[in-house]
Design a protein around this motif. Sequence first.
Motif, short mmCIF file in Angstrom:
data_model
loop_
_atom_site.label_atom_id
_atom_site.label_comp_id
_atom_site.label_asym_id
_atom_site.label_seq_id
_atom_site.Cartn_x
_atom_site.Cartn_y
_atom_site.Cartn_z
N THR A 46 -68.76 -39.39 45.61
CA THR A 46 -67.93 -39.03 46.76
C THR A 46 -68.53 -37.84 47.51
OG1 THR A 46 -65.92 -39.82 45.69
CG2 THR A 46 -65.64 -38.24 47.47
N ALA A 47 -69.00 -36.84 46.75
CA ALA A 47 -69.60 -35.66 47.38
C ALA A 47 -70.87 -36.02 48.13
CB ALA A 47 -69.89 -34.60 46.31
N LEU A 48 -71.66 -36.92 47.57
CA LEU A 48 -72.91 -37.33 48.22
C LEU A 48 -72.62 -38.06 49.53
CD1 LEU A 48 -75.98 -37.49 48.17
CD2 LEU A 48 -75.78 -39.57 46.79
N ASP A 49 -71.65 -38.94 49.52
CA ASP A 49 -71.29 -39.64 50.75
C ASP A 49 -70.86 -38.65 51.84
OD1 ASP A 49 -71.80 -42.09 49.62
OD2 ASP A 49 -69.70 -42.52 49.14
N ARG A 50 -70.12 -37.63 51.42
CA ARG A 50 -69.66 -36.62 52.37
C ARG A 50 -70.82 -35.87 52.98
NH1 ARG A 50 -65.34 -31.78 50.84
NH2 ARG A 50 -65.31 -30.77 52.89
N LEU A 51 -71.79 -35.48 52.17
CA LEU A 51 -72.93 -34.72 52.68
C LEU A 51 -73.84 -35.58 53.53
CD1 LEU A 51 -74.52 -32.07 52.75
CD2 LEU A 51 -75.73 -32.84 50.70
N ARG A 52 -74.07 -36.82 53.15
CA ARG A 52 -74.95 -37.69 53.93
C ARG A 52 -74.36 -37.99 55.30
NH1 ARG A 52 -77.63 -42.63 51.09
NH2 ARG A 52 -79.10 -42.23 52.80
N ALA A 53 -73.03 -37.98 55.39
CA ALA A 53 -72.38 -38.19 56.68
C ALA A 53 -72.47 -36.95 57.57
CB ALA A 53 -70.92 -38.58 56.48
N ASP A 54 -72.68 -35.78 56.95
CA ASP A 54 -72.73 -34.52 57.70
C ASP A 54 -73.69 -33.57 56.97
OD1 ASP A 54 -72.23 -32.42 59.44
OD2 ASP A 54 -70.43 -31.78 58.36
N PRO A 55 -75.01 -33.80 57.10
CA PRO A 55 -75.99 -33.04 56.31
C PRO A 55 -76.22 -31.61 56.83
CG PRO A 55 -77.11 -34.60 57.74
CD PRO A 55 -75.64 -34.85 57.91
N ARG A 56 -75.26 -30.75 56.55
CA ARG A 56 -75.34 -29.34 56.92
C ARG A 56 -75.00 -28.49 55.71
NH1 ARG A 56 -71.47 -27.71 60.87
NH2 ARG A 56 -70.10 -29.30 59.97
N LEU A 57 -75.47 -27.24 55.72
CA LEU A 57 -75.24 -26.35 54.58
C LEU A 57 -73.76 -26.09 54.31
CD1 LEU A 57 -78.18 -23.82 55.08
CD2 LEU A 57 -77.94 -25.54 53.29
N PRO A 58 -72.92 -25.85 55.32
CA PRO A 58 -71.49 -25.66 55.02
C PRO A 58 -70.87 -26.87 54.33
CG PRO A 58 -71.99 -24.85 57.22
CD PRO A 58 -73.21 -25.60 56.75
N THR A 59 -71.29 -28.08 54.71
CA THR A 59 -70.77 -29.28 54.08
C THR A 59 -71.21 -29.36 52.63
OG1 THR A 59 -70.91 -30.39 56.22
CG2 THR A 59 -70.57 -31.79 54.30
N LEU A 60 -72.46 -28.97 52.35
CA LEU A 60 -72.96 -28.93 50.97
C LEU A 60 -72.07 -28.06 50.09
CD1 LEU A 60 -75.33 -29.43 48.88
CD2 LEU A 60 -76.25 -27.28 49.70
N LEU A 61 -71.75 -26.86 50.58
CA LEU A 61 -70.93 -25.94 49.79
C LEU A 61 -69.52 -26.48 49.61
CD1 LEU A 61 -71.71 -23.06 48.62
CD2 LEU A 61 -73.34 -24.07 50.21
N ALA A 62 -68.94 -27.04 50.66
CA ALA A 62 -67.59 -27.58 50.57
C ALA A 62 -67.53 -28.76 49.59
CB ALA A 62 -67.10 -28.02 51.95
N ALA A 63 -68.53 -29.64 49.66
CA ALA A 63 -68.58 -30.78 48.74
C ALA A 63 -68.78 -30.31 47.31
CB ALA A 63 -69.71 -31.72 49.16
N ALA A 64 -69.56 -29.26 47.12
CA ALA A 64 -69.81 -28.72 45.79
C ALA A 64 -68.53 -28.18 45.16
CB ALA A 64 -70.86 -27.62 45.86
N ARG A 65 -67.75 -27.46 45.95
CA ARG A 65 -66.50 -26.91 45.42
C ARG A 65 -65.53 -28.03 45.02
NH1 ARG A 65 -67.43 -23.32 49.66
NH2 ARG A 65 -65.93 -24.36 51.03
N GLU A 66 -65.42 -29.04 45.85
CA GLU A 66 -64.53 -30.17 45.54
C GLU A 66 -65.01 -30.90 44.30
OE1 GLU A 66 -62.97 -34.26 47.70
OE2 GLU A 66 -63.54 -32.53 48.94
N PHE A 67 -66.33 -31.08 44.18
CA PHE A 67 -66.90 -31.78 43.02
C PHE A 67 -66.58 -31.04 41.72
CE2 PHE A 67 -70.40 -31.77 39.95
CZ PHE A 67 -70.44 -33.11 39.59
N ALA A 68 -66.76 -29.73 41.69
CA ALA A 68 -66.53 -28.97 40.46
C ALA A 68 -65.11 -29.13 39.97
CB ALA A 68 -66.84 -27.49 40.70
N GLY A 69 -64.15 -29.16 40.90
CA GLY A 69 -62.76 -29.35 40.50
C GLY A 69 -62.48 -30.77 40.02
N GLU A 70 -62.95 -31.76 40.76
CA GLU A 70 -62.68 -33.15 40.40
C GLU A 70 -63.38 -33.54 39.09
OE1 GLU A 70 -63.67 -35.71 43.60
OE2 GLU A 70 -62.02 -35.02 44.90
N ALA A 71 -64.56 -32.97 38.84
CA ALA A 71 -65.30 -33.27 37.62
C ALA A 71 -64.84 -32.45 36.43
CB ALA A 71 -66.79 -33.04 37.86
N GLU A 72 -63.90 -31.54 36.67
CA GLU A 72 -63.33 -30.67 35.63
C GLU A 72 -64.41 -29.85 34.94
OE1 GLU A 72 -60.97 -33.12 33.06
OE2 GLU A 72 -59.44 -33.45 34.57
#
Length: 300
Positions: free
Chosen positions: A202-228
């Motif tokens: 899910t995080a990869l799809d989000r970044l590939r749709a918007d390949p910018r550094l702020p999106t990378l950080l936002a996707a990373a934060r969401e991933f850490a929570g969802e992956a526990e």
Amino acid sequence: MNRQRATAFVPGHVTAFFSAHPADRPAAAGSRGAGIALTDGVTVRVTTAADADRADAAGARTIDGESGTIGAVEDVLAALDSGGVDVAIDTEIPIGAGFGVSGAAALGAALATNDARGLGRSENELIRIAHEAEVGRGTGLGDVVAQARGGVPIRVAPGAPGIGDLDGVPGTARVEYVTFGELSTEAVLGGDTAPLSAAGATALDRLRADPRLPTLLAAAREFAGEAELLVPEVAEAIAAVDAARDESSDAVGDAGAAMAMLGRTVFALGTGLSDAGYDPEVCRIDAAGGRIVDRQARPE
């Protein structure tokens, strides 16, 4: 007799998010995801007798000046039939804290050994050897290919060169990081990775749709929570960076902070951690990737 010496530098790599993709062949195994290559990294110095008279004997091994080695490095040397070389590993980044030290050391050993011994291997072949060693040891899945590329690599398809596929996020930035301790990569990768991999996709799809550094950080934060995978110290630091940004009219800290996978480490772009009251290590995005930085022949 002259002894040939070569030195390689390989950037550290913080993974923002990933999905695990095991395979029977180590070259085909790996991960999809994204991360950042750092100007803080690992330097590997390889010294070998010009006539390779010690090819069947064990060479000296040191890590930061102390006797020691890394399993993936030994596997690289075996694949290159170069066990007799001396290998000195010096790291600016902590081991076991999410910076890809094992992968960096393996790739650095491959590059420097090839150069010192004049083996004539191509870059892709050396990257493959290091990737296979890292995967075989269970200490990483995607660090080697990302560290070879440099910048902000996106691992679109898993595997070594010729099998995997890479893209990247354009840009450069100041990077800050704080480490709170180790987290076992082997333990996480050895467990059930299905929920983790779903969050990573899910995080990869989000970044590939918007390949910018702020999106990378936002996707990373969401991933850490969802992956526990988020640990309390890192969660506290991320919240502190967000609070500092909210209090500043200049959007302090750029895109906020996130957890480095896999380690008890928080990283941020800009000055987020500094402005949140931490005393971080500071570096930048390394655009060049793993490379030879010095070579020389010296008298025995």
